[in-house]
Design a protein around this motif. Structure first.
Motif, mmCIF file in Angstrom:
data_model
loop_
_atom_site.group_PDB
_atom_site.id
_atom_site.type_symbol
_atom_site.label_atom_id
_atom_site.label_comp_id
_atom_site.label_asym_id
_atom_site.label_seq_id
_atom_site.Cartn_x
_atom_site.Cartn_y
_atom_site.Cartn_z
ATOM 1 N N PHE A 36 75.230 52.059 81.913
ATOM 2 C CA PHE A 36 76.301 52.719 82.633
ATOM 3 C C PHE A 36 77.212 53.469 81.688
ATOM 4 O O PHE A 36 77.546 52.988 80.609
ATOM 5 N N HIS A 37 77.602 54.645 82.111
ATOM 6 C CA HIS A 37 78.624 55.403 81.388
ATOM 7 C C HIS A 37 79.247 56.391 82.363
ATOM 8 O O HIS A 37 78.573 56.837 83.289
ATOM 9 N N VAL A 38 80.511 56.726 82.160
ATOM 10 C CA VAL A 38 81.149 57.704 83.047
ATOM 11 C C VAL A 38 80.850 59.126 82.596
ATOM 12 O O VAL A 38 81.102 60.079 83.321
ATOM 13 N N SER A 39 80.284 59.258 81.367
ATOM 14 C CA SER A 39 80.016 60.590 80.840
ATOM 15 C C SER A 39 78.519 60.844 80.811
ATOM 16 O O SER A 39 77.737 59.934 80.574
ATOM 17 N N GLN A 40 78.110 62.095 81.063
ATOM 18 C CA GLN A 40 76.675 62.388 80.958
ATOM 19 C C GLN A 40 76.365 63.078 79.642
ATOM 20 O O GLN A 40 75.229 63.396 79.339
ATOM 21 N N ASP A 41 77.409 63.296 78.878
ATOM 22 C CA ASP A 41 77.266 64.033 77.644
ATOM 23 C C ASP A 41 77.015 63.029 76.530
ATOM 24 O O ASP A 41 77.928 62.428 76.007
ATOM 25 N N THR A 42 75.754 62.831 76.177
ATOM 26 C CA THR A 42 75.452 61.772 75.223
ATOM 27 C C THR A 42 75.180 62.321 73.840
ATOM 28 O O THR A 42 74.644 61.635 73.003
ATOM 29 N N GLY A 43 75.516 63.543 73.604
ATOM 30 C CA GLY A 43 75.202 64.109 72.300
ATOM 31 C C GLY A 43 74.056 65.081 72.457
ATOM 32 O O GLY A 43 72.973 64.722 72.921
ATOM 33 N N MET A 44 74.281 66.319 72.101
ATOM 34 C CA MET A 44 73.255 67.343 72.231
ATOM 35 C C MET A 44 72.755 67.694 70.845
ATOM 36 O O MET A 44 73.543 67.820 69.906
ATOM 37 N N GLN A 45 71.460 67.869 70.713
ATOM 38 C CA GLN A 45 70.885 68.159 69.401
ATOM 39 C C GLN A 45 70.225 69.526 69.390
ATOM 40 O O GLN A 45 69.448 69.844 70.280
ATOM 41 N N GLY A 46 70.548 70.283 68.369
ATOM 42 C CA GLY A 46 69.961 71.600 68.238
ATOM 43 C C GLY A 46 70.379 72.190 66.920
ATOM 44 O O GLY A 46 70.493 71.476 65.924
ATOM 45 N N VAL A 47 70.637 73.498 66.903
ATOM 46 C CA VAL A 47 71.120 74.136 65.694
ATOM 47 C C VAL A 47 72.633 74.318 65.846
ATOM 48 O O VAL A 47 73.084 75.086 66.686
ATOM 49 N N VAL A 48 73.382 73.560 65.056
ATOM 50 C CA VAL A 48 74.825 73.749 65.043
ATOM 51 C C VAL A 48 75.109 74.983 64.191
ATOM 52 O O VAL A 48 74.550 75.117 63.105
ATOM 53 N N SER A 90 74.675 55.488 93.295
ATOM 54 C CA SER A 90 74.401 56.679 94.098
ATOM 55 C C SER A 90 75.314 57.846 93.729
ATOM 56 O O SER A 90 75.034 58.991 94.072
ATOM 57 N N ARG A 91 76.411 57.530 93.040
ATOM 58 C CA ARG A 91 77.353 58.611 92.693
ATOM 59 C C ARG A 91 77.037 59.239 91.333
ATOM 60 O O ARG A 91 77.690 60.189 90.915
ATOM 61 N N ILE A 92 76.057 58.679 90.621
ATOM 62 C CA ILE A 92 75.731 59.191 89.283
ATOM 63 C C ILE A 92 75.059 60.564 89.394
ATOM 64 O O ILE A 92 74.120 60.745 90.168
ATOM 65 N N VAL A 93 75.562 61.523 88.646
ATOM 66 C CA VAL A 93 75.042 62.882 88.719
ATOM 67 C C VAL A 93 73.737 62.999 87.917
ATOM 68 O O VAL A 93 72.720 63.450 88.425
ATOM 69 N N ASN A 94 73.774 62.577 86.665
ATOM 70 C CA ASN A 94 72.614 62.708 85.795
ATOM 71 C C ASN A 94 72.088 61.314 85.473
ATOM 72 O O ASN A 94 72.570 60.635 84.570
ATOM 73 N N LYS A 95 71.081 60.880 86.254
ATOM 74 C CA LYS A 95 70.578 59.507 86.089
ATOM 75 C C LYS A 95 69.756 59.356 84.807
ATOM 76 O O LYS A 95 69.674 58.277 84.235
ATOM 77 N N ASP A 96 69.149 60.482 84.350
ATOM 78 C CA ASP A 96 68.253 60.412 83.191
ATOM 79 C C ASP A 96 68.907 59.790 81.964
ATOM 80 O O ASP A 96 68.274 59.026 81.251
ATOM 81 N N VAL A 97 70.162 60.164 81.727
ATOM 82 C CA VAL A 97 70.781 59.706 80.479
ATOM 83 C C VAL A 97 71.085 58.207 80.496
ATOM 84 O O VAL A 97 71.483 57.651 79.482
ATOM 85 N N LEU A 98 70.925 57.568 81.664
ATOM 86 C CA LEU A 98 71.199 56.135 81.746
ATOM 87 C C LEU A 98 69.942 55.330 82.064
ATOM 88 O O LEU A 98 69.999 54.116 82.239
ATOM 89 N N SER A 99 68.799 56.022 82.143
ATOM 90 C CA SER A 99 67.590 55.364 82.657
ATOM 91 C C SER A 99 66.506 55.206 81.613
ATOM 92 O O SER A 99 66.441 55.941 80.637
ATOM 93 N N SER A 100 65.638 54.246 81.898
ATOM 94 C CA SER A 100 64.424 54.093 81.119
ATOM 95 C C SER A 100 63.354 53.593 82.079
ATOM 96 O O SER A 100 63.624 52.725 82.915
ATOM 97 N N GLY A 101 62.159 54.132 81.993
ATOM 98 C CA GLY A 101 61.058 53.717 82.858
ATOM 99 C C GLY A 101 61.396 53.842 84.339
ATOM 100 O O GLY A 101 60.958 53.036 85.153
ATOM 101 N N GLY A 102 62.204 54.832 84.663
ATOM 102 C CA GLY A 102 62.506 55.079 86.070
ATOM 103 C C GLY A 102 63.602 54.204 86.659
ATOM 104 O O GLY A 102 63.881 54.278 87.853
#
Lengths: 437, 290
Positions: free
Chosen positions: A148-160, A131-143
């Motif tokens: 588990f991770h303490v970080s929500q920053d899993t690597g961002m992809q774009g134009v470096v 319940s304390r997780i801020v961004n559930k998406d980065v740890l979820s699959s199929g809802g």
């Protein structure tokens, strides 16, 4: 004479068989011994945590964290470091023969395709920390929460991109494809290669489409990936996908890249940025970390793949999360370990020491490196990120990467790339036994 | 009593036979069985699927391309390695002052692992690499190529690198063969007035057949089993342009398709056997003894 010899032969065979069966009995005995002792509440439990050798700097396995856990709970954590190139195979085998570790560190998107997430791993929706997780998406699959991770920053992809070059040339971040081409033109005129494409590594060619496809479907066609995975629609059904592939190829044909895109590999990228030979690259923010390690004075940033107007930044579902196998011998203790890591004090310690963007609502994010702060302010906080297509694909993606490479080798048009991937995709889904294929 | 003595020798073989069976014969038979199943990493329940895997092999464009590439690679390397190896051997079998040094030089690439060679060649074969620079330096602009990234020539490039590496090894075997040929034959031929061409074709070649035989077998089987050089230099790419059977097996395993991977492997085994054994029998018949 003959019978005598035969007897002798038979006795040798018997003896060897006996010794084999005896050793088998012996090992069976020890097995039952351990399981008996785990029932005994006074006995000390040892958790097996399997982790790739390449992740040995992982925040979860710092010795002081493990020591503290043992002090508090009397549970030891035994690390299994698996050679990086064999991690997948070793874990697949362990899971297949039910010799599972109690906790596994792996990345979510690959766990879905490599390790059969749903069948092999516990759903963690009802864990005390969930319940304390801020961004559930980065740890979820199929809802469901599977990792588990303490970080929500899993690597961002774009134009470096190199901020200094942008500043010197008076450029600003492009918000659409035309602007992007204009920027490339200006950078090229200044004598710097606008974009570095290391497509000898086929996966690198997927950064652009993985974010562009995901951004497009998230905004215009949110049910697409569900339809795709139930064989109601195909990759080639979306005409814009073709356009996005054409765009990436056009950046190359217009001469905005290194000339030898199929010979250059990702490991050259850091050097190219350090030498200021190139200004941009379609890549993840891990590249920025790599460059900063070599030369902290380099100012790099990342902006979304400019495939369509105001695209979102691609959020890679990759990263090292913790999973608990269903067949773990010490399920309760393994969950206790996650509780421990998620505890405010320990999570804060990890987040502080690693400079993570906290994913627990009562743990504060420390001061971040400038590029990361940028990402948080401009993309994560205003929720302008989108999970890349990797998150939705249930099968091995390397054939898609090869097809993209083929486009750059001149062997395929974007249309053929998507058609061929449709064929391969449905074959892989069929092999996997997914209904509808 | 003689019979008992024979039996006794079998006891001695037994341990080796047992180990060989456990670690080689049983897995080989198991692999044969698995190639008829839908063995996958994410499903434990094996199903016998008959020829389905093999049907899939022959309906997959990439696999057909891989078979074609393997065939090209095998033929090119068999011819190249043996022709160059034989030429070097004949040349270095003459009375040259520098022959020992030259032998060492030509042999040396085959001491290195093909992995090392492939890693060294990869940057040299880039469009802006050493080889193209060399070509341009000597005025052969027209010959400079995208050696490893042009889909239509990439498999040839890899074959040439493989020939470069291994021709010296073939040379060594031919040299050994040449030196076992007695000089008397040549002297007799000389007295009879035979030209050096004639004595090469009438004396050297026939008497060299055992060496040719070994070399053909080695290069052919090696060519059909090619993996390392392709894996390192291109990984089967660009796209699938340089896929060979070996890299396809790896790909199938990577996709979790273990049954299919084993089927491709079995197919490779069958193809190698079908080509190698008749060739071996045919060549053996041709051999003459001194």
């Amino acid at each position: 004479m003959k019978t005598h010899k035969r007897k002798k032969a038979a006795s040798i065979v018997l003896a060897s068989l006996l010794s084999i069966s005896l050793t088998a009995c012996g090992s069976g005995g020890t097995d039952s011994g351990t399981s008996a002792s785990s029932d005994n509440k006074n006995a000390k439990v040892t958790l097996e945590l399997a982790i790739s050798k390449s992740s040995q700097d992982s925040a979860f396995i710092q010795q002081d964290v493990l020591d503290e856990f043992e002090k508090q709970t009397n549970i030891t954590v035994n690390l299994q470091l698996i050679p990086a190139e064999q991690t997948t195979t070793v874990l697949q085998t362990k899971l297949a023969v039910d010799e599972t570790p109690d906790i596994i560190q792996y990345n979510l998107a690959s766990a879905i395709t490599d390790l059969n997430l749903e069948r092999n791993f516990e759903i963690l929706d009802n864990e005390p920390w969930a319940s304390r997780i801020v961004n559930k998406d980065v740890l979820s699959s199929g809802g469901h929460l599977y990792s588990f991770h303490v970080s929500q920053d899993t690597g961002m992809q774009g134009v470096v991109y190199n901020k200094q070059i942008f500043e010197e040339l008076g450029l600003s971040i492009p918000t659409n494809y035309e602007q992007f081409l204009a920027i490339c033109e200006k950078i090229k005129a200044s004598g710097i290669t606008p974009v570095f494409m290391p497509y000898k590594d086929a996966w690198a060619a997927n950064i652009w489409p993985a974010a562009a496809f995901a951004d497009f479907t998230a905004k215009n066609d949110p049910t697409f990936f569900d339809d795709l995975n139930s064989n109601k629609r195909k990759w080639s059904d979306i005409p814009e996908f073709k356009t996005f592939l054409e765009q990436q190829y056009e950046v190359y044909t217009k001469g905005y890249t290194n000339t030898d895109v199929l010979s250059d590999s990702y490991d050259m990228a850091v050097g190219k940025f350090l030498n200021k030979e190139v200004a941009m690259m379609f890549m993840g923010d891990w590249l920025i970390e790599g460059v900063a390690e070599q030369d902290p004075s380099m100012e790099l940033g990342v902006f979304p793949i400019p495939s369509s107007e105001n695209a979102s930044l691609g959020a890679s579902p990759l990263g090292g999360q913790l999973f608990i196998p269903k067949k773990s011998k010490h399920l309760e203790e393994a969950k206790k370990f996650l509780d421990f890591i998620a505890s405010k004090e320990i999570a804060q310690k990890i987040v502080d020491s690693k400079g993570y963007v906290s994913n627990l609502n009562d743990v504060t994010t420390p001061e971040l490196p400038a590029y990361k702060q940028d990402i948080v302010d401009h993309y994560i906080t205003p929720k302008k990120t989108v999970l890349t297509t990797d998150a939705y694909m249930l099968v091995d993606r390397s054939e898609l990467y090869r097809l993209l490479q083929d486009q750059f080798a001149g062997g395929m048009t974007p249309e053929e790339v998507l058609k061929s991937w449709d064929e391969k995709f449905s074959q892989l889904m069929q092999d996997k036994g997914i209904s509808g294929f | 009593m003689k019979r008992a003595k024979n039996l006794y020798s079998y006891y001695m073989v037994f341990p080796a036979l047992l180990i060989y069976s456990i670690f080689f014969v049983v897995p080989a038979i198991a692999a044969f069985y698995y190639s008829f199943t839908d063995w996958r990493l994410d499903r434990i329940d094996l199903k016998f699927v008959g020829w389905a895997n093999f049907e899939k092999i022959f309906s997959d464009k990439t696999l057909i391309l891989a078979l074609k590439n393997t065939a090209i690679f095998a033929i090119v390397t068999v011819i190249g390695k043996n022709l160059i190896g034989l030429l070097l051997a004949v040349a270095l079998n003459m009375r040259l002052k520098t022959k020992n040094l030259l032998r060492a030089i030509f042999y040396s690439p085959s001491i290195l692992s093909i992995l090392v060679i492939s890693i060294l060649f990869t940057p040299m074969l880039r469009t802006e690499g050493t080889i193209n620079s060399l070509l341009e330096a000597v005025g052969l602009h027209s010959l400079s190529q995208a050696w490893l990234t042009n889909p239509s020539i990439v498999i040839w490039t890899i074959a040439i690198v493989s020939i470069w590496q291994s021709a010296g090894f073939q040379m060594a075997i031919y040299l050994a063969g040449l030196q076992s040929i007695s000089q008397e034959y040549y002297e007799a031929a000389k007295i009879d007035g035979a030209s050096s061409w004639k004595s090469f074709f009438k004396i050297t070649l026939p008497l060299l057949l055992p060496a040719i035989n070994i070399n053909l077998m080695l290069t052919l089987i090696g060519g059909l089993k090619v993996f390392s050089e392709v894996y390192v230099m291109t990984g089967g790419g660009p796209g699938n342009a340089s896929q060979v059977v070996g890299t396809i097996i790896l790909r199938s395993f990577g996709e979790g398709n273990w049954g299919l991977g084993t089927a491709v492997n079995t197919l490779l085994f069958v193809v190698v056997t079908i080509i190698a054994i008749p060739l071996l029998i045919f060549m053996r018949r041709k051999e003459v003894t001194e």
